[in-house]
Design an enzyme around this catalytic site. Structure first.
Site, PDB file in Angstrom:
ATOM      1  N   TYR A  48      -7.702   0.855  -3.764  1.00  0.00           N
ATOM      2  CA  TYR A  48      -6.526   1.369  -4.481  1.00  0.00           C
ATOM      3  C   TYR A  48      -5.787   0.235  -5.151  1.00  0.00           C
ATOM      4  O   TYR A  48      -6.030  -0.944  -4.880  1.00  0.00           O
ATOM      5  CB  TYR A  48      -5.573   2.067  -3.490  1.00  0.00           C
ATOM      6  CG  TYR A  48      -5.153   1.155  -2.359  1.00  0.00           C
ATOM      7  CD1 TYR A  48      -5.917   1.037  -1.207  1.00  0.00           C
ATOM      8  CD2 TYR A  48      -4.007   0.373  -2.469  1.00  0.00           C
ATOM      9  CE1 TYR A  48      -5.564   0.173  -0.187  1.00  0.00           C
ATOM     10  CE2 TYR A  48      -3.637  -0.488  -1.450  1.00  0.00           C
ATOM     11  CZ  TYR A  48      -4.419  -0.584  -0.319  1.00  0.00           C
ATOM     12  OH  TYR A  48      -4.069  -1.444   0.677  1.00  0.00           O
TER      13      TYR A  48
ATOM     14  N   THR B 180       1.763  -4.297   4.526  1.00  0.00           N
ATOM     15  CA  THR B 180       1.613  -4.586   5.955  1.00  0.00           C
ATOM     16  C   THR B 180       1.051  -5.980   6.243  1.00  0.00           C
ATOM     17  O   THR B 180       1.266  -6.518   7.325  1.00  0.00           O
ATOM     18  CB  THR B 180       0.679  -3.550   6.623  1.00  0.00           C
ATOM     19  OG1 THR B 180      -0.570  -3.557   5.930  1.00  0.00           O
ATOM     20  CG2 THR B 180       1.288  -2.166   6.593  1.00  0.00           C
ATOM     21  N   ASP B 181       0.339  -6.563   5.253  1.00  0.00           N
ATOM     22  CA  ASP B 181      -0.391  -7.814   5.534  1.00  0.00           C
ATOM     23  C   ASP B 181       0.518  -8.933   6.028  1.00  0.00           C
ATOM     24  O   ASP B 181       0.165  -9.665   6.953  1.00  0.00           O
ATOM     25  CB  ASP B 181      -1.138  -8.290   4.284  1.00  0.00           C
ATOM     26  CG  ASP B 181      -2.288  -7.374   3.912  1.00  0.00           C
ATOM     27  OD1 ASP B 181      -2.608  -6.466   4.691  1.00  0.00           O
ATOM     28  OD2 ASP B 181      -2.866  -7.573   2.828  1.00  0.00           O
TER      29      ASP B 181
ATOM     30  N   LYS C 112       0.360  -7.682  12.924  1.00  0.00           N
ATOM     31  CA  LYS C 112      -0.637  -6.728  12.432  1.00  0.00           C
ATOM     32  C   LYS C 112      -1.949  -6.975  13.172  1.00  0.00           C
ATOM     33  O   LYS C 112      -2.482  -8.084  13.138  1.00  0.00           O
ATOM     34  CB  LYS C 112      -0.830  -6.870  10.920  1.00  0.00           C
ATOM     35  CG  LYS C 112      -1.758  -5.808  10.343  1.00  0.00           C
ATOM     36  CD  LYS C 112      -1.831  -5.828   8.823  1.00  0.00           C
ATOM     37  CE  LYS C 112      -2.768  -4.733   8.336  1.00  0.00           C
ATOM     38  NZ  LYS C 112      -2.933  -4.727   6.876  1.00  0.00           N
TER      39      LYS C 112
ATOM     40  N   THR D  22       0.826  -1.208   0.000  1.00  0.00           N
ATOM     41  CA  THR D  22       0.000   0.000   0.000  1.00  0.00           C
ATOM     42  C   THR D  22       0.861   1.257   0.000  1.00  0.00           C
ATOM     43  O   THR D  22       0.473   2.294  -0.546  1.00  0.00           O
ATOM     44  CB  THR D  22      -0.908  -0.012   1.249  1.00  0.00           C
ATOM     45  OG1 THR D  22      -1.736  -1.155   1.164  1.00  0.00           O
ATOM     46  CG2 THR D  22      -1.773   1.216   1.352  1.00  0.00           C
TER      47      THR D  22
ATOM     48  N   GLU E 132      -0.611 -36.201  25.609  1.00  0.00           N
ATOM     49  CA  GLU E 132      -0.661 -37.260  24.592  1.00  0.00           C
ATOM     50  C   GLU E 132       0.004 -36.809  23.286  1.00  0.00           C
ATOM     51  O   GLU E 132       0.823 -37.521  22.701  1.00  0.00           O
ATOM     52  CB  GLU E 132      -2.135 -37.618  24.342  1.00  0.00           C
ATOM     53  CG  GLU E 132      -2.330 -38.762  23.363  1.00  0.00           C
ATOM     54  CD  GLU E 132      -3.745 -38.811  22.781  1.00  0.00           C
ATOM     55  OE1 GLU E 132      -4.570 -37.922  23.098  1.00  0.00           O
ATOM     56  OE2 GLU E 132      -4.002 -39.746  21.987  1.00  0.00           O
TER      57      GLU E 132
HETATM   58  N1  DAS Z   1      -2.437  -4.984   0.458  1.00  0.00           N
HETATM   59  C1  DAS Z   1      -1.638  -4.837   1.549  1.00  0.00           C
HETATM   60  C2  DAS Z   1      -0.229  -5.362   1.464  1.00  0.00           C
HETATM   61  O1  DAS Z   1       0.448  -5.149   0.500  1.00  0.00           O
HETATM   62  C3  DAS Z   1      -1.898  -3.845   2.574  1.00  0.00           C
HETATM   63  C4  DAS Z   1      -0.797  -2.907   2.983  1.00  0.00           C
HETATM   64  O2  DAS Z   1       0.270  -2.783   2.439  1.00  0.00           O
HETATM   65  O3  DAS Z   1      -1.067  -2.247   3.976  1.00  0.00           O
HETATM   66  O4  DAS Z   1       0.155  -5.994   2.416  1.00  0.00           O
END
Ligand code: DAS
Length: 332
Positions: free
Chosen positions: A30, A96-97, A169, A16, A291
């Site tokens: 986006y 971020t993912d 995250k 992003t 177990e």
């Molecule tokens: N689509 C996502 C990524 O590239 C979101 C982000 O970057 O925040 O991980």
């Protein structure tokens, strides 16, 4: 000749932070990873005063599409930068993912004492209130600092600094997206200065035994999510499809549904490594001699399922011995 300012290498992978929205006020919709590293750096005021920066484009993807191929490219480039006297610190720009997974992977395979900071953004580059430029400024400042030396891979986000092993995250939309449940950040960034107060005690970077040079892939490890009414078929399918390991994201303290346990036992009988993790998002699950423990099921300490997967992949590249794998979870 080495310049007076620290030299910081910036590797961009997309996300992003490199995204463009059709409408600046609708930042949830986006195209990811469309801007190159040069334009991202050009949008950050004050960067040139902090460090001598050099950007390289390693990939241009949303991190939901992250691959081992990109992980290996990053590890190779960062290990080269570690040996390069002309580089003082490094930054990885990342979606971020899955940033926490890449960060933990790099924390385990890059042999360096030099600062290594990952950052990204929750809002695309042209959104009102875009968070990318500030996060880049902080990441470069952190990578240029002495404070971050020997700290392993760090995630710097929304003015806070987290250990790669601990960060996750926690929010799908908010710019305050990262946290370290139960542990908190290592410190914060104020006006481009790193204020760090503690460090992770687990082994990492130059102290890690993991080395991926010469590897092209990692062993296949699947994550299976526990829930009410769970059935055994997904565990059986993972084994049938050739998984070398399964991370079971169990309920509570890594508990596994009675209907699924026989499939887990069968997976162990077939030599598939199993980590019984927790889907709760926090807390420590120590090794236990129940177990499943007796059958070589490994418990993840306080690693979440996605980080357990990264460590299990690296461990399986060296050994299938459950005791040795359990030891990795106590060490890294
Ligand atoms: N689509 C996502 C990524 O590239 C979101 C982000 O970057 O925040 O991980």
């Amino acid at each position: 000749m080495h310049s007076a300012k620290p030299a910081v290498l910036i590797l961009a992978t997309g996300g992003t932070i490199a995204g463009q929205a059709a409408d600046e006020v609708k930042s949830s919709s986006y195209a990811s990873g469309v801007l190159d590293v040069g334009s991202l750096l050009a949008a950050v005021p004050g960067l040139a005063a902090v460090a001598e920066v050099r950007g390289e484009q390693v990939a241009g993807i949303g991190s939901e599409d992250m691959t081992e191929e990109v992980w290996f490219k990053l590890a190779t480039r960062l290990n080269r930068a570690a040996r390069d006297p002309g580089v003082d610190g490094t930054v990885v720009l990342h979606g971020t993912d899955t940033m926490e997974e890449t960060a933990y992977f790099l924390n385990l395979v890059v042999k360096t004492e030099k600062p290594l900071a990952l950052t990204g953004a929750m809002r695309p580059a042209n959104a009102v209130g875009a968070d990318g430029p500030r996060n880049i400024f902080n990441a470069v400042s952190l990578a240029a600092s002495r404070a971050a030396r020997g700290m392993g891979a760090l995630i710097v986000f929304n003015d806070r600094v987290f250990a790669a092993r601990e960060a996750t995250k926690l929010d799908a939309m908010n710019v305050d997206a990262f946290g370290s449940p139960g542990l908190g950040p290592l410190g914060c960034m104020v006006d481009g200065k790193a204020h760090l107060y503690r460090k992770s005690l687990r082994r990492h970077t130059s102290n890690s035994e993991f080395d991926v040079s010469g590897l092209e892939t990692l062993p296949r490890v699947e994550i299976i999510y526990g829930h009410a009414g769970q059935r055994p078929e997904l565990v059986e399918a993972a084994v049938r499809l050739g998984a070398r390991g399964i991370v079971h994201a169990g309920v509570g303290a890594a508990n596994i549904h009675v209907a699924v346990k026989p499939a887990i036992i069968e997976a162990r009988r077939k030599g598939v490594a199993v980590v019984a993790a927790s889907r709760t998002g926090g807390g420590t699950v120590p090794a236990r001699r129940d177990e499943l423990g007796e059958l070589g099921v490994v418990y993840p300490d306080n690693l979440n399922p996605q980080k357990s997967r990264v460590l299990l992949q690296l461990a399986l590249a060296r050994t299938s011995d459950p005791e040795a794998i359990q030891e990795c979870f106590a060490t890294y």
